[in-house]
Write an enzyme that holds these catalytic residues in place. Structure first.
Site, PDB file in Angstrom:
ATOM      1  N   GLY A   1       0.910  -1.206   0.188  1.00 48.45           N
ATOM      2  CA  GLY A   1      -0.094   0.166   0.052  1.00 48.45           C
ATOM      3  C   GLY A   1       0.889   1.402  -0.124  1.00 48.45           C
ATOM      4  N   CYS A   2       0.343   2.368   0.515  1.00 49.41           N
ATOM      5  CA  CYS A   2       0.982   3.606   0.269  1.00 49.41           C
ATOM      6  C   CYS A   2       2.286   3.519   1.353  1.00 49.41           C
ATOM      7  CB  CYS A   2       0.070   4.804   1.163  1.00 49.41           C
ATOM      8  SG  CYS A   2       1.066   6.419   1.095  1.00 49.41           S
ATOM      9  N   PHE A   3       3.213   3.969   0.642  1.00 46.72           N
ATOM     10  CA  PHE A   3       4.716   3.772   1.330  1.00 46.72           C
ATOM     11  C   PHE A   3       4.974   4.624   2.521  1.00 46.72           C
ATOM     12  CE2 PHE A   3       6.405   5.780  -2.896  1.00 46.72           C
ATOM     13  CZ  PHE A   3       6.174   7.083  -2.615  1.00 46.72           C
ATOM     14  N   TRP A   4       4.173   5.722   2.589  1.00 55.83           N
ATOM     15  CA  TRP A   4       4.252   6.602   3.921  1.00 55.83           C
ATOM     16  C   TRP A   4       3.954   5.678   5.056  1.00 55.83           C
ATOM     17  CZ3 TRP A   4       0.558  11.006   1.857  1.00 55.83           C
ATOM     18  CH2 TRP A   4       1.031  11.520   0.988  1.00 55.83           C
TER      19      TRP A   4
ATOM     20  N   HIS B   1      -2.332   2.160   7.639  1.00 56.02           N
ATOM     21  CA  HIS B   1      -1.393   0.994   8.317  1.00 56.02           C
ATOM     22  C   HIS B   1      -1.205   1.334   9.732  1.00 56.02           C
ATOM     23  CE1 HIS B   1       0.258   1.421   4.123  1.00 56.02           C
ATOM     24  NE2 HIS B   1       0.251   0.122   4.285  1.00 56.02           N
TER      25      HIS B   1
END
Length: 170
Positions: free
Chosen positions: A12-15, A155
């Protein structure tokens, strides 16, 4: 510390992935980027086929690849294809980009344990694929949630989540 090892994971979003993984014992450094796609020098606006991923450098005397994968499977939903939360598309797929045969073996074994555990309601769809070039993302994406602590993430660690190993068959 005598040597370090690398791992490349997409979920998912790497942040959010970077923010949680960087805090794990034994993790020396992380950087976010793109991998697994079709173009060289991808950018946030142009990364066809690439996944948003995190490159992890870790100390094998303090943690191991299996422990990183167990945490990876705890903080994202590995049963949704090309999606995490509100983020939809192949950029947000769940993938393990292995660097050698041992990482591939550990990844496949860990996935089998996740599937057997019943901790997730569906079957794991995480890709296990050879690592290709890892392209570092733009500076504004590095350490994003350190700079914007209330920024977007989907996350989170699941409380009391513990992955058991499968019983050996006779």
């Amino acid at each position: 510390m005598t040597d370090t090892r690398r791992a490349i994971l997409a979920g998912g979003c790497f942040w959010g992935m970077q923010d949680l993984i960087r805090r794990q014992p034994g993790v020396v450094s992380t950087r976010v980027g793109y991998t697994g796609g079709t173009n060289d020098h991808p950018t946030y606006r142009n990364h066809p086929g690439h996944a948003e991923a995190v490159e992890i450098v870790y100390d094998p005397e303090r943690t191991d690849y299996r422990a990183l994968l167990e945490f990876f499977f705890q903080i994202h939903d590995p049963t949704t294809k090309d999606r995490q939360g509100n983020d939809i598309g192949t950029s947000y797929r769940s993938a393990i980009f292995y660097l050698d045969d041992e990482q591939r073996r550990v990844a496949e074994d860990t996935i089998a344990d996740v599937d057997a555990s019943g901790l997730w309601p569906g079957k794991v769809v995480t890709e296990v694929t050879p690592a290709s070039e890892f392209w570092e993302a733009e500076p504004e994406h590095q350490d994003y949630l350190l700079r914007y602590p209330n920024g977007y993430t989907c996350h989170y660690p699941r409380p009391d989540w513990k992955l058991p190993k499968r019983q050996a068959t006779a």
